[in-house]
Structures are given as C-alpha cells and as structure tokens.
Design a protein around this motif. Sequence first.
Motif, PDB file in Angstrom:
ATOM      1  N   ALA A  48      26.561  32.382  58.647  1.00 25.35           N
ATOM      2  CA  ALA A  48      25.835  33.654  58.616  1.00 25.35           C
ATOM      3  C   ALA A  48      26.787  34.822  58.842  1.00 25.35           C
ATOM      4  O   ALA A  48      26.731  35.823  58.117  1.00 25.35           O
ATOM      5  CB  ALA A  48      24.731  33.651  59.677  1.00 25.35           C
ATOM      6  N   VAL A  49      27.681  34.683  59.803  1.00 25.78           N
ATOM      7  CA  VAL A  49      28.645  35.749  60.075  1.00 25.78           C
ATOM      8  C   VAL A  49      29.606  35.917  58.905  1.00 25.78           C
ATOM      9  O   VAL A  49      29.900  37.042  58.480  1.00 25.78           O
ATOM     10  CB  VAL A  49      29.417  35.462  61.386  1.00 25.78           C
ATOM     11  N   LEU A  50      30.100  34.814  58.365  1.00 26.93           N
ATOM     12  CA  LEU A  50      31.039  34.864  57.251  1.00 26.93           C
ATOM     13  C   LEU A  50      30.426  35.541  56.024  1.00 26.93           C
ATOM     14  O   LEU A  50      31.013  36.473  55.453  1.00 26.93           O
ATOM     15  CB  LEU A  50      31.512  33.463  56.878  1.00 26.93           C
ATOM     16  N   PHE A  51      29.253  35.102  55.622  1.00 32.07           N
ATOM     17  CA  PHE A  51      28.623  35.678  54.437  1.00 32.07           C
ATOM     18  C   PHE A  51      28.159  37.114  54.691  1.00 32.07           C
ATOM     19  O   PHE A  51      28.196  37.955  53.784  1.00 32.07           O
ATOM     20  CB  PHE A  51      27.462  34.804  53.964  1.00 32.07           C
ATOM     21  N   GLY A  52      27.730  37.402  55.901  1.00 29.10           N
ATOM     22  CA  GLY A  52      27.382  38.777  56.235  1.00 29.10           C
ATOM     23  C   GLY A  52      28.585  39.694  56.137  1.00 29.10           C
ATOM     24  O   GLY A  52      28.503  40.787  55.576  1.00 29.10           O
ATOM     25  N   PHE A  53      29.729  39.235  56.642  1.00 30.49           N
ATOM     26  CA  PHE A  53      30.945  40.037  56.572  1.00 30.49           C
ATOM     27  C   PHE A  53      31.411  40.194  55.125  1.00 30.49           C
ATOM     28  O   PHE A  53      31.834  41.278  54.718  1.00 30.49           O
ATOM     29  CB  PHE A  53      32.054  39.401  57.413  1.00 30.49           C
ATOM     30  N   MET A  54      31.323  39.127  54.344  1.00 34.71           N
ATOM     31  CA  MET A  54      31.726  39.219  52.933  1.00 34.71           C
ATOM     32  C   MET A  54      30.845  40.216  52.182  1.00 34.71           C
ATOM     33  O   MET A  54      31.344  41.023  51.395  1.00 34.71           O
ATOM     34  CB  MET A  54      31.666  37.833  52.273  1.00 34.71           C
ATOM     35  N   ALA A  55      29.557  40.175  52.433  1.00 38.18           N
ATOM     36  CA  ALA A  55      28.658  41.127  51.774  1.00 38.18           C
ATOM     37  C   ALA A  55      28.962  42.542  52.226  1.00 38.18           C
ATOM     38  O   ALA A  55      28.967  43.472  51.410  1.00 38.18           O
ATOM     39  CB  ALA A  55      27.204  40.778  52.089  1.00 38.18           C
ATOM     40  N   PHE A  56      29.258  42.717  53.515  1.00 38.46           N
ATOM     41  CA  PHE A  56      29.609  44.039  54.035  1.00 38.46           C
ATOM     42  C   PHE A  56      30.849  44.591  53.330  1.00 38.46           C
ATOM     43  O   PHE A  56      30.872  45.747  52.906  1.00 38.46           O
ATOM     44  CB  PHE A  56      29.853  43.959  55.538  1.00 38.46           C
ATOM     45  N   VAL A  57      31.859  43.762  53.174  1.00 37.96           N
ATOM     46  CA  VAL A  57      33.105  44.206  52.532  1.00 37.96           C
ATOM     47  C   VAL A  57      32.863  44.577  51.074  1.00 37.96           C
ATOM     48  O   VAL A  57      33.326  45.624  50.602  1.00 37.96           O
ATOM     49  CB  VAL A  57      34.195  43.123  52.655  1.00 37.96           C
ATOM     50  N   VAL A  58      32.127  43.751  50.364  1.00 33.95           N
ATOM     51  CA  VAL A  58      31.874  44.022  48.941  1.00 33.95           C
ATOM     52  C   VAL A  58      31.071  45.308  48.768  1.00 33.95           C
ATOM     53  O   VAL A  58      31.410  46.165  47.939  1.00 33.95           O
ATOM     54  CB  VAL A  58      31.160  42.819  48.279  1.00 33.95           C
ATOM     55  N   VAL A  59      30.025  45.468  49.536  1.00 34.55           N
ATOM     56  CA  VAL A  59      29.191  46.667  49.422  1.00 34.55           C
ATOM     57  C   VAL A  59      29.962  47.906  49.871  1.00 34.55           C
ATOM     58  O   VAL A  59      29.875  48.968  49.243  1.00 34.55           O
ATOM     59  CB  VAL A  59      27.880  46.501  50.217  1.00 34.55           C
ATOM     60  N   ALA A  60      30.749  47.780  50.933  1.00 36.98           N
ATOM     61  CA  ALA A  60      31.530  48.927  51.410  1.00 36.98           C
ATOM     62  C   ALA A  60      32.570  49.349  50.368  1.00 36.98           C
ATOM     63  O   ALA A  60      32.791  50.549  50.163  1.00 36.98           O
ATOM     64  CB  ALA A  60      32.213  48.579  52.735  1.00 36.98           C
ATOM     65  N   MET A  61      33.197  48.388  49.706  1.00 34.46           N
ATOM     66  CA  MET A  61      34.165  48.734  48.659  1.00 34.46           C
ATOM     67  C   MET A  61      33.458  49.398  47.478  1.00 34.46           C
ATOM     68  O   MET A  61      33.983  50.348  46.898  1.00 34.46           O
ATOM     69  CB  MET A  61      34.934  47.497  48.199  1.00 34.46           C
ATOM     70  N   GLY A  62      32.293  48.913  47.122  1.00 29.44           N
ATOM     71  CA  GLY A  62      31.518  49.554  46.059  1.00 29.44           C
ATOM     72  C   GLY A  62      31.131  50.976  46.423  1.00 29.44           C
ATOM     73  O   GLY A  62      31.197  51.883  45.592  1.00 29.44           O
ATOM     74  N   ASN A  63      30.757  51.178  47.684  1.00 27.45           N
ATOM     75  CA  ASN A  63      30.433  52.531  48.148  1.00 27.45           C
ATOM     76  C   ASN A  63      31.656  53.430  48.091  1.00 27.45           C
ATOM     77  O   ASN A  63      31.549  54.608  47.743  1.00 27.45           O
ATOM     78  CB  ASN A  63      29.890  52.499  49.579  1.00 27.45           C
TER      79      ASN A  63
END
Length: 87
Positions: A48-63
Amino acid sequence: MPPELDLHIAELATKTKARAREDLWNTAIMTVIAAGLAYWAYRTLAHAVLFGFMAFVVVAMGNRVSGELYRWRTNNEANKLMDKLGM
C-alpha cells in the motif's frame, strides 16, 4: 500599469491558486486510491505504501509538467498583451 494588464494579472493569480488547490486535491485522492487498491490486492501495508508513493510521484510529475506548460502559455499571453499595449 494599464487597467487591462492589472485585470490580467489578477485573473492569473486567481487561476493559479485554483490550479494549485486542484492539483493538491487530485494528488492526494489518487495517492489514497492507489494505496487502497494495493492494500486490497496484496493485503500488506508495504504494498500500500509503495503503490501510494508511486502514484504520488507520477501524479506530482504530471502536475509539474502541466504547471510548466501553463506558466509558458500565460507568459506568452502576457507578452502579447504587453505588445498590444505598447509596453
């Protein structure tokens, strides 16, 4: 400054605040969804932490990319307005 330029700057400030708030909420929601789905699929907190962090990084880079494009477009619009006003 001319009133047109003041109005343009005020409008940009409002739009920028709204975009930042929307980006923050979208990032938080996507992170929670990804973490929840990972926990549901694997039943481990580590996933959960790993996938949450990966999603955070991808969305933050898109932003970040969309934010840079927005700044570039607004800079071009401001330059056109200043050329139109003869500044």
